[in-house]
Design an enzyme around this catalytic site. Sequence first.
Site, PDB file in Angstrom:
ATOM      1  N   ASN A   1     -10.494  -0.332  -0.883  1.00 32.10           N
ATOM      2  CA  ASN A   1      -8.240  -0.258  -0.444  1.00 32.10           C
ATOM      3  C   ASN A   1      -8.149  -0.419  -1.862  1.00 32.10           C
ATOM      4  OD1 ASN A   1      -5.552  -0.450   0.213  1.00 32.10           O
ATOM      5  ND2 ASN A   1      -5.989  -1.107   2.152  1.00 32.10           N
TER       6      ASN A   1
ATOM      7  N   HIS B   1      -3.064   7.114   2.387  1.00 29.64           N
ATOM      8  CA  HIS B   1      -3.785   5.650   1.649  1.00 29.64           C
ATOM      9  C   HIS B   1      -5.126   5.971   2.188  1.00 29.64           C
ATOM     10  CE1 HIS B   1      -3.554   1.709   0.443  1.00 29.64           C
ATOM     11  NE2 HIS B   1      -3.867   1.261   1.761  1.00 29.64           N
TER      12      HIS B   1
ATOM     13  N   CYS C   1       1.105  -0.985   0.316  1.00 29.44           N
ATOM     14  CA  CYS C   1       0.137   0.165  -0.103  1.00 29.44           C
ATOM     15  C   CYS C   1       0.747   1.249   0.187  1.00 29.44           C
ATOM     16  CB  CYS C   1      -0.999   0.305   0.983  1.00 29.44           C
ATOM     17  SG  CYS C   1      -2.444  -1.502   1.000  1.00 29.44           S
TER      18      CYS C   1
HETATM   19  N1  ACO Z   1     -19.146  -8.865   8.670  1.00 23.56           N
HETATM   20  C1  ACO Z   1     -18.913  -8.932   9.908  1.00 23.56           C
HETATM   21  N2  ACO Z   1     -18.187  -8.894  10.583  1.00 23.56           N
HETATM   22  C2  ACO Z   1     -16.590  -9.419  10.734  1.00 23.56           C
HETATM   23  C3  ACO Z   1     -16.450  -8.692   9.605  1.00 23.56           C
HETATM   24  C4  ACO Z   1     -17.391  -8.727   8.127  1.00 23.56           C
HETATM   25  N3  ACO Z   1     -16.859  -8.195   6.968  1.00 23.56           N
HETATM   26  N4  ACO Z   1     -15.269  -9.276   9.679  1.00 23.56           N
HETATM   27  C5  ACO Z   1     -14.920  -9.702  10.356  1.00 23.56           C
HETATM   28  N5  ACO Z   1     -16.230  -9.098  11.121  1.00 23.56           N
HETATM   29  C6  ACO Z   1     -16.650 -10.096  12.522  1.00 23.56           C
HETATM   30  C7  ACO Z   1     -15.470 -10.393  13.210  1.00 23.56           C
HETATM   31  O1  ACO Z   1     -15.163 -11.895  13.008  1.00 23.56           O
HETATM   32  C8  ACO Z   1     -15.882 -10.336  14.796  1.00 23.56           C
HETATM   33  O2  ACO Z   1     -16.272 -10.971  15.523  1.00 23.56           O
HETATM   34  P1  ACO Z   1     -16.189 -12.089  16.913  1.00 23.56           P
HETATM   35  O3  ACO Z   1     -15.997 -10.571  17.309  1.00 23.56           O
HETATM   36  O4  ACO Z   1     -17.813 -12.650  16.523  1.00 23.56           O
HETATM   37  O5  ACO Z   1     -15.081 -13.025  16.583  1.00 23.56           O
HETATM   38  C9  ACO Z   1     -15.776  -8.670  14.645  1.00 23.56           C
HETATM   39  O6  ACO Z   1     -16.525  -8.685  13.484  1.00 23.56           O
HETATM   40  C10 ACO Z   1     -15.006  -7.956  14.746  1.00 23.56           C
HETATM   41  O7  ACO Z   1     -13.518  -8.106  14.664  1.00 23.56           O
HETATM   42  P2  ACO Z   1     -12.065  -7.559  14.485  1.00 23.56           P
HETATM   43  O8  ACO Z   1     -11.302  -8.104  14.151  1.00 23.56           O
HETATM   44  O9  ACO Z   1     -11.766  -7.195  16.356  1.00 23.56           O
HETATM   45  O10 ACO Z   1     -13.583  -5.739  13.642  1.00 23.56           O
HETATM   46  P3  ACO Z   1     -12.162  -4.911  13.642  1.00 23.56           P
HETATM   47  O11 ACO Z   1     -13.257  -3.383  14.467  1.00 23.56           O
HETATM   48  O12 ACO Z   1     -11.134  -4.309  14.195  1.00 23.56           O
HETATM   49  O13 ACO Z   1     -12.596  -4.121  12.597  1.00 23.56           O
HETATM   50  C11 ACO Z   1     -11.150  -4.028  10.341  1.00 23.56           C
HETATM   51  C12 ACO Z   1     -12.049  -5.513  11.425  1.00 23.56           C
HETATM   52  C13 ACO Z   1     -12.277  -3.395   9.713  1.00 23.56           C
HETATM   53  C14 ACO Z   1     -10.512  -5.122   9.352  1.00 23.56           C
HETATM   54  C15 ACO Z   1     -10.184  -3.534  11.135  1.00 23.56           C
HETATM   55  O14 ACO Z   1      -9.285  -3.821  11.653  1.00 23.56           O
HETATM   56  C16 ACO Z   1      -9.117  -2.733   9.706  1.00 23.56           C
HETATM   57  O15 ACO Z   1      -9.755  -1.889   9.585  1.00 23.56           O
HETATM   58  N6  ACO Z   1      -7.966  -2.962  10.368  1.00 23.56           N
HETATM   59  C17 ACO Z   1      -7.025  -1.817   9.232  1.00 23.56           C
HETATM   60  C18 ACO Z   1      -6.239  -3.086   8.130  1.00 23.56           C
HETATM   61  C19 ACO Z   1      -6.821  -2.207   6.994  1.00 23.56           C
HETATM   62  O16 ACO Z   1      -7.206  -1.399   6.798  1.00 23.56           O
HETATM   63  N7  ACO Z   1      -5.505  -3.054   6.392  1.00 23.56           N
HETATM   64  C20 ACO Z   1      -5.494  -3.120   4.538  1.00 23.56           C
HETATM   65  C21 ACO Z   1      -4.270  -3.245   4.800  1.00 23.56           C
HETATM   66  S1  ACO Z   1      -2.991  -1.760   5.375  1.00 23.56           S
HETATM   67  C22 ACO Z   1      -3.511  -1.022   5.170  1.00 23.56           C
HETATM   68  O17 ACO Z   1      -3.894  -0.768   4.012  1.00 23.56           O
HETATM   69  C23 ACO Z   1      -3.195   0.119   6.412  1.00 23.56           C
END
Ligand code: ACO
Length: 322
Positions: free
Chosen positions: A279, A249, A113
């Site tokens: 993204n 980004h 990224c």
């Molecule tokens: N739909 C519904 N529920 C979901 C989904 C989905 N698409 N994905 C995960 N969940 C559930 C999980 O299973 C979890 O359930 P559980 O509590 O029963 O286990 C719950 O939602 C919470 O999951 P988390 O992973 O803790 O959710 P979080 O609030 O951290 O959000 C996310 C997840 C959006 C991926 C977040 O961590 C994030 O944005 N991380 C940054 C990563 C990123 O942007 N990466 C891209 C590449 S790197 C970069 O470009 C920066």
Amino acid sequence: MKYARIAGTGGQLPAKVVTNADLEKIVETSHDWIVERTGIHQRHIASDNETTCSLAEQAARKAMSAAGVKGSEIDLIIVATTTPDRIFPSAACLLQQRLDIHGCAAFDVQAVCTGFVYALSIADKFIRTGAASCVLVVGAETLSRILDWTDRKTCVLFGDGAGAVILKASDEPGIISSHLHADGQYKDLLTVNAGVSEHSELLKSGRAFVQMAGNEVFKMAVNTLGDIVDETLSANGLSKADIDWLVPHQANIRIINATAKKLQISMDRVVTTVAHHGNTSAASIPLALDVAVRDGRIKRGETILFEAFGGGFTWGSVLMKF
Ligand code: ACO
């Protein structure tokens, strides 16, 4: 010494739009969950006949047209991508062929990224040293090809697209400074754990997919992007109020909000496309820049901060006068 100045921008998105409602039909998720956690409403996904290089070609042609530059004037092509058409030749060489450009140097940069920020920084060095005077810099991706469409934790986040800029040597700034970092100790937190030389069986059997420890990536991204803002401002003796535009980004609206808060910049000075593009990895910054240049928000002479964070981990920023 010459500065590297953006002379034109271009962007290309695949025609096919996949909404959150479409994803509700293939994984257990909801529009509300995706919007609340990421800010994403839809993403563009490449069709079978679209590739990273076909998207890059269209973005490049638009940037060349905006800059009034012919292929024969370009003396360096850099493509930032993690999803090249082929293992080799590079996407940059394939793009060169598509644009009917011959003889100039062309290579890819792989910093996930952060790829476009890396590529812009490299192009700046070529121009500052006099090694190039007209550089095509592209960020282009078809991340959809390495997504596990049964994994709701990753497939809702990404989209495809390409963005391009023409950088020309100029007496006026231009790129002011760039700041690049990486720390490979985090290699397993955001990865496609397959390649030519390791786990090639996953590649051959079509099981090479993006894997991500979302929470860890989120925390690192927020902290690191906050630090890079400080590093960039202090390296140039600037204050937060000197930044006219933040073009970050586009990974997640919550990460963008946190960086904007750190910079004390109001959200109407932050270019966000994540709601519509998702993204798009290395393509996200040049796509966002192109949107804001073409709709007239970003104007000549304004100060822009680009910043990115991605797999590696890699992170970095570019400060420039548009
Ligand atoms: N739909 C519904 N529920 C979901 C989904 C989905 N698409 N994905 C995960 N969940 C559930 C999980 O299973 C979890 O359930 P559980 O509590 O029963 O286990 C719950 O939602 C919470 O999951 P988390 O992973 O803790 O959710 P979080 O609030 O951290 O959000 C996310 C997840 C959006 C991926 C977040 O961590 C994030 O944005 N991380 C940054 C990563 C990123 O942007 N990466 C891209 C590449 S790197 C970069 O470009 C920066």
